[in-house]
Design a protein around this motif. Structure first.
Motif, PDB file in Angstrom:
ATOM      1  N   LEU A  27       0.838  -1.191   0.000  1.00  0.00           N
ATOM      2  CA  LEU A  27       0.000   0.000   0.000  1.00  0.00           C
ATOM      3  C   LEU A  27       0.876   1.244   0.000  1.00  0.00           C
ATOM      4  O   LEU A  27       1.717   1.429   0.871  1.00  0.00           O
ATOM      5  CB  LEU A  27      -0.912   0.016   1.229  1.00  0.00           C
ATOM      6  N   LYS A  28       0.687   2.087  -1.004  1.00  0.00           N
ATOM      7  CA  LYS A  28       1.432   3.336  -1.091  1.00  0.00           C
ATOM      8  C   LYS A  28       0.485   4.481  -0.756  1.00  0.00           C
ATOM      9  O   LYS A  28      -0.657   4.489  -1.203  1.00  0.00           O
ATOM     10  CB  LYS A  28       2.009   3.510  -2.498  1.00  0.00           C
ATOM     11  N   VAL A  29       0.972   5.420   0.031  1.00  0.00           N
ATOM     12  CA  VAL A  29       0.144   6.557   0.453  1.00  0.00           C
ATOM     13  C   VAL A  29       0.904   7.858   0.238  1.00  0.00           C
ATOM     14  O   VAL A  29       2.110   7.868   0.039  1.00  0.00           O
ATOM     15  CB  VAL A  29      -0.281   6.444   1.939  1.00  0.00           C
ATOM     16  N   GLY A  30       0.166   8.937   0.303  1.00  0.00           N
ATOM     17  CA  GLY A  30       0.751  10.271   0.214  1.00  0.00           C
ATOM     18  C   GLY A  30      -0.140  11.231   0.962  1.00  0.00           C
ATOM     19  O   GLY A  30      -1.226  10.867   1.416  1.00  0.00           O
ATOM     20  N   TYR A  31       0.337  12.459   1.099  1.00  0.00           N
ATOM     21  CA  TYR A  31      -0.481  13.489   1.734  1.00  0.00           C
ATOM     22  C   TYR A  31      -0.243  14.823   1.045  1.00  0.00           C
ATOM     23  O   TYR A  31       0.766  15.024   0.386  1.00  0.00           O
ATOM     24  CB  TYR A  31      -0.220  13.578   3.243  1.00  0.00           C
ATOM     25  N   VAL A  32      -1.237  15.708   1.195  1.00  0.00           N
ATOM     26  CA  VAL A  32      -1.202  17.016   0.546  1.00  0.00           C
ATOM     27  C   VAL A  32      -1.611  18.081   1.557  1.00  0.00           C
ATOM     28  O   VAL A  32      -2.577  17.900   2.297  1.00  0.00           O
ATOM     29  CB  VAL A  32      -2.179  17.058  -0.656  1.00  0.00           C
ATOM     30  N   ASP A  33      -0.875  19.172   1.584  1.00  0.00           N
ATOM     31  CA  ASP A  33      -1.268  20.340   2.382  1.00  0.00           C
ATOM     32  C   ASP A  33      -2.187  21.177   1.499  1.00  0.00           C
ATOM     33  O   ASP A  33      -1.745  22.012   0.709  1.00  0.00           O
ATOM     34  CB  ASP A  33      -0.033  21.136   2.799  1.00  0.00           C
ATOM     35  N   TYR A  34      -3.479  20.922   1.605  1.00  0.00           N
ATOM     36  CA  TYR A  34      -4.476  21.524   0.723  1.00  0.00           C
ATOM     37  C   TYR A  34      -4.487  23.049   0.825  1.00  0.00           C
ATOM     38  O   TYR A  34      -4.619  23.739  -0.183  1.00  0.00           O
ATOM     39  CB  TYR A  34      -5.852  20.970   1.088  1.00  0.00           C
ATOM     40  N   GLN A  35      -4.362  23.572   2.041  1.00  0.00           N
ATOM     41  CA  GLN A  35      -4.382  25.022   2.207  1.00  0.00           C
ATOM     42  C   GLN A  35      -3.212  25.670   1.474  1.00  0.00           C
ATOM     43  O   GLN A  35      -3.361  26.713   0.843  1.00  0.00           O
ATOM     44  CB  GLN A  35      -4.353  25.403   3.698  1.00  0.00           C
ATOM     45  N   ARG A  36      -2.054  25.055   1.566  1.00  0.00           N
ATOM     46  CA  ARG A  36      -0.888  25.597   0.855  1.00  0.00           C
ATOM     47  C   ARG A  36      -1.102  25.543  -0.648  1.00  0.00           C
ATOM     48  O   ARG A  36      -0.748  26.489  -1.368  1.00  0.00           O
ATOM     49  CB  ARG A  36       0.371  24.822   1.252  1.00  0.00           C
ATOM     50  N   VAL A  37      -1.690  24.464  -1.138  1.00  0.00           N
ATOM     51  CA  VAL A  37      -1.968  24.348  -2.572  1.00  0.00           C
ATOM     52  C   VAL A  37      -2.896  25.480  -3.005  1.00  0.00           C
ATOM     53  O   VAL A  37      -2.636  26.163  -3.998  1.00  0.00           O
ATOM     54  CB  VAL A  37      -2.583  22.969  -2.925  1.00  0.00           C
ATOM     55  N   LEU A  38      -3.980  25.694  -2.250  1.00  0.00           N
ATOM     56  CA  LEU A  38      -4.939  26.753  -2.602  1.00  0.00           C
ATOM     57  C   LEU A  38      -4.284  28.130  -2.654  1.00  0.00           C
ATOM     58  O   LEU A  38      -4.626  28.955  -3.491  1.00  0.00           O
ATOM     59  CB  LEU A  38      -6.086  26.783  -1.584  1.00  0.00           C
ATOM     60  N   VAL A  39      -3.342  28.376  -1.760  1.00  0.00           N
ATOM     61  CA  VAL A  39      -2.687  29.686  -1.697  1.00  0.00           C
ATOM     62  C   VAL A  39      -1.623  29.853  -2.777  1.00  0.00           C
ATOM     63  O   VAL A  39      -1.401  30.951  -3.262  1.00  0.00           O
ATOM     64  CB  VAL A  39      -2.053  29.887  -0.291  1.00  0.00           C
ATOM     65  N   GLU A  40      -1.010  28.743  -3.188  1.00  0.00           N
ATOM     66  CA  GLU A  40       0.127  28.849  -4.097  1.00  0.00           C
ATOM     67  C   GLU A  40      -0.189  28.605  -5.571  1.00  0.00           C
ATOM     68  O   GLU A  40       0.600  29.013  -6.428  1.00  0.00           O
ATOM     69  CB  GLU A  40       1.249  27.910  -3.642  1.00  0.00           C
ATOM     70  N   VAL A  41      -1.291  27.947  -5.902  1.00  0.00           N
ATOM     71  CA  VAL A  41      -1.586  27.765  -7.328  1.00  0.00           C
ATOM     72  C   VAL A  41      -2.025  29.109  -7.910  1.00  0.00           C
ATOM     73  O   VAL A  41      -2.591  29.952  -7.215  1.00  0.00           O
ATOM     74  CB  VAL A  41      -2.661  26.679  -7.590  1.00  0.00           C
ATOM     75  N   ALA A  42      -1.753  29.299  -9.174  1.00  0.00           N
ATOM     76  CA  ALA A  42      -2.041  30.588  -9.821  1.00  0.00           C
ATOM     77  C   ALA A  42      -3.525  30.958  -9.727  1.00  0.00           C
ATOM     78  O   ALA A  42      -3.871  32.106  -9.427  1.00  0.00           O
ATOM     79  CB  ALA A  42      -1.590  30.545 -11.278  1.00  0.00           C
ATOM     80  N   ASP A  43      -4.411  29.992  -9.973  1.00  0.00           N
ATOM     81  CA  ASP A  43      -5.846  30.280  -9.904  1.00  0.00           C
ATOM     82  C   ASP A  43      -6.270  30.661  -8.491  1.00  0.00           C
ATOM     83  O   ASP A  43      -7.133  31.511  -8.303  1.00  0.00           O
ATOM     84  CB  ASP A  43      -6.666  29.068 -10.368  1.00  0.00           C
ATOM     85  N   GLY A  44      -5.670  30.012  -7.498  1.00  0.00           N
ATOM     86  CA  GLY A  44      -5.981  30.329  -6.109  1.00  0.00           C
ATOM     87  C   GLY A  44      -5.557  31.741  -5.749  1.00  0.00           C
ATOM     88  O   GLY A  44      -6.290  32.475  -5.075  1.00  0.00           O
ATOM     89  N   LYS A  45      -4.373  32.122  -6.216  1.00  0.00           N
ATOM     90  CA  LYS A  45      -3.894  33.493  -5.972  1.00  0.00           C
ATOM     91  C   LYS A  45      -4.831  34.508  -6.616  1.00  0.00           C
ATOM     92  O   LYS A  45      -5.179  35.521  -6.003  1.00  0.00           O
ATOM     93  CB  LYS A  45      -2.480  33.674  -6.532  1.00  0.00           C
TER      94      LYS A  45
END
Length: 188
Positions: A27-45
């Protein structure tokens, strides 16, 4: 229980546990800091900037009304001694009504801000979810957790997909025209 029975139970337990352990190792897993993604993607900005401009306009409007109300209060206090009791009571009631209306407007504005933010972020969140799903499929990940809201207490940084999600999102949104925008977002 005899030694033979104990060994049988132990052997049975191990035979049941070994396939489970082997499956867990695959089983392979990962995690994402969703708030950071929202702040850093161009559309989010861009969405945050649009929202900030709209909020500033609302704050300016409410602030102006508050200043007007304060001036009215000062005037009422200065003129109170020259007014009859009945007029003073009426003016105080009018002032109280305006004050309550302003507080209601402030609360309504807060609710509108939350709704507007939800509408601005909804299409971006949908696209982020698609990017995460694409990465998960490509990397054959069984699960991807949200860093903050998942209850994840610790994870090694090698399982952090945040930077990859940001890069993938921004590269898939190379054209600013295609940026997701809320349906009722103000025109530029």
């Amino acid at each position: 229980m005899s030694l033979r029975s104990k060994l049988s139970v132990l052997a049975l337990s191990l035979s049941l546990a070994v396939p489970t352990l082997a499956a867990a190792q695959e089983l392979k897993v990962g995690y994402v800091d969703y708030q950071r993604v929202l702040v850093e993607v161009a559309d989010g900005k861009a969405a945050k900037n649009r929202l900030q401009k709209w909020v500033e306009g609302r704050e300016k409007e409410i602030s102006q009304e508050q200043q007007n109300l304060l001036k009215e209060k000062e005037t009422l206090e200065k003129q109170a001694s020259a007014m009859s009791e009945e007029v003073r009571a009426q003016k105080a009631a009018d002032f109280q009504k305006k004050y309550l209306e302003l507080m209601q407007k402030f609360e309504k504005s807060r609710a509108e801000i939350a709704e507007r933010e939800r509408k601005e972020m909804e299409p971006i969140i949908g696209k982020i979810d698609e990017v995460i799903a694409g990465i998960a499929k490509r990397e054959n990940l069984g699960m991807v957790f949200e860093k903050r809201d998942s209850g994840l207490v610790y994870a090694m940084s090698q399982y952090d997909l945040t930077n990859e999600v940001i890069r993938s999102y921004n590269s898939s949104s190379a054209k600013p025209k295609d940026a997701p925008v809320a349906k009722d977002a103000p025109k530029k």
